[in-house]
Design an enzyme around this catalytic site. Structure first.
Site, PDB file in Angstrom:
ATOM      1  N   ILE A 129       0.852  -1.190   0.000  1.00  0.00           N
ATOM      2  CA  ILE A 129       0.000   0.000   0.000  1.00  0.00           C
ATOM      3  C   ILE A 129       0.887   1.239   0.000  1.00  0.00           C
ATOM      4  O   ILE A 129       1.301   1.729   1.062  1.00  0.00           O
ATOM      5  CB  ILE A 129      -0.957   0.005   1.220  1.00  0.00           C
ATOM      6  CG1 ILE A 129      -1.682  -1.332   1.368  1.00  0.00           C
ATOM      7  CG2 ILE A 129      -1.947   1.176   1.107  1.00  0.00           C
ATOM      8  CD1 ILE A 129      -2.473  -1.782   0.143  1.00  0.00           C
ATOM      9  N   PRO A 130       1.199   1.784  -1.182  1.00  0.00           N
ATOM     10  CA  PRO A 130       2.143   2.900  -1.291  1.00  0.00           C
ATOM     11  C   PRO A 130       1.489   4.253  -1.001  1.00  0.00           C
ATOM     12  O   PRO A 130       1.308   5.092  -1.893  1.00  0.00           O
ATOM     13  CB  PRO A 130       2.596   2.801  -2.754  1.00  0.00           C
ATOM     14  CG  PRO A 130       1.372   2.285  -3.454  1.00  0.00           C
ATOM     15  CD  PRO A 130       0.727   1.331  -2.487  1.00  0.00           C
ATOM     16  N   CYS A 131       1.147   4.484   0.253  1.00  0.00           N
ATOM     17  CA  CYS A 131       0.453   5.723   0.622  1.00  0.00           C
ATOM     18  C   CYS A 131       1.301   6.965   0.346  1.00  0.00           C
ATOM     19  O   CYS A 131       0.772   8.064   0.252  1.00  0.00           O
ATOM     20  CB  CYS A 131      -0.004   5.679   2.074  1.00  0.00           C
ATOM     21  SG  CYS A 131       1.329   5.400   3.245  1.00  0.00           S
ATOM     22  N   HIS A 132       2.608   6.773   0.183  1.00  0.00           N
ATOM     23  CA  HIS A 132       3.462   7.915  -0.143  1.00  0.00           C
ATOM     24  C   HIS A 132       3.150   8.476  -1.530  1.00  0.00           C
ATOM     25  O   HIS A 132       3.552   9.589  -1.841  1.00  0.00           O
ATOM     26  CB  HIS A 132       4.952   7.528  -0.045  1.00  0.00           C
ATOM     27  CG  HIS A 132       5.367   6.442  -0.983  1.00  0.00           C
ATOM     28  ND1 HIS A 132       5.138   5.100  -0.704  1.00  0.00           N
ATOM     29  CD2 HIS A 132       5.986   6.479  -2.183  1.00  0.00           C
ATOM     30  CE1 HIS A 132       5.618   4.376  -1.700  1.00  0.00           C
ATOM     31  NE2 HIS A 132       6.131   5.188  -2.607  1.00  0.00           N
ATOM     32  N   ARG A 133       2.390   7.759  -2.344  1.00  0.00           N
ATOM     33  CA  ARG A 133       2.042   8.210  -3.693  1.00  0.00           C
ATOM     34  C   ARG A 133       0.776   9.070  -3.735  1.00  0.00           C
ATOM     35  O   ARG A 133       0.250   9.337  -4.800  1.00  0.00           O
ATOM     36  CB  ARG A 133       1.888   7.001  -4.620  1.00  0.00           C
ATOM     37  CG  ARG A 133       3.182   6.227  -4.783  1.00  0.00           C
ATOM     38  CD  ARG A 133       3.023   5.027  -5.692  1.00  0.00           C
ATOM     39  NE  ARG A 133       4.233   4.210  -5.638  1.00  0.00           N
ATOM     40  CZ  ARG A 133       4.271   2.923  -5.905  1.00  0.00           C
ATOM     41  NH1 ARG A 133       3.165   2.280  -6.272  1.00  0.00           N
ATOM     42  NH2 ARG A 133       5.402   2.254  -5.820  1.00  0.00           N
TER      43      ARG A 133
END
Length: 174
Positions: free
Chosen positions: A117-121
């Site tokens: 889950i790449p929440c940094h994106r």
């Protein structure tokens, strides 16, 4: 004689209708303090519960509570954003039929970062870096480093550079 119509519709996305830069975002970035060590890890893969039963039983390492159904919906949408791209809290909220703050709140509790889950994106609608892991003072530098490692570029005020804003924007959620 043909009366063919020529389309004059803009090819710009509805998400890029001259959004002014938020003065509040600029002040946040100016006051942010970079930590001594920057975490730019974008490769660590954390086990993600896929089945309904596994999701019900999972206890978040960040909150020591079960992950809610809404949080899973947010995480499932976020995992669609490809490496080298970004989306906004608003674009995700529109897809989910929710509000941007609810999406941001769910992402601030993401125990599956950086992958799957790449929440940094996920950034703000004006392409400001936004918070990271519930922090807007120092961890934003982690988020910026992760996005830069994936190919995005930022100006000196924490905004994605104009030349990448439309080219790298992801909104095709399914």
């Amino acid at each position: 004689m043909s009366s063919a119509k020529v389309s004059t519709a803009s090819t710009k996305s509805e998400y890029f209708v001259s959004k002014p830069r938020s003065a509040a975002h600029q002040r946040l970035y100016a006051r942010a303090v970079a930590p001594a060590v920057i975490d730019d890890d974008v490769d660590t893969l954390i086990s993600y519960p896929e089945t309904p039963k596994a999701r019900r039983l999972y206890i978040s390492s960040k909150t020591s509570r079960p992950v809610t159904e809404f949080q899973y919906r947010v995480y499932d949408a976020c995992r669609q954003v490809p490496k080298g791209s970004y989306t906004t809290y608003k674009a995700m909220a529109d897809f989910l039929g929710s509000g941007p703050r609810a999406v941001g709140n769910a992402l601030s509790k993401n125990p599956f970062c950086p992958l799957p889950i790449p929440c940094h994106r996920v950034t703000t609608s004006d392409c400001y870096i936004g918070g990271f892991s519930g922090d807007t003072k120092s961890k934003i530098f982690f988020k910026k480093a992760k996005l830069e490692k994936e190919g995005l570029k930022f100006d000196d005020k924490g905004f994605i550079v104009a030349s990448m804003q439309q080219a790298r924007f992801f909104k095709d959620f399914v």
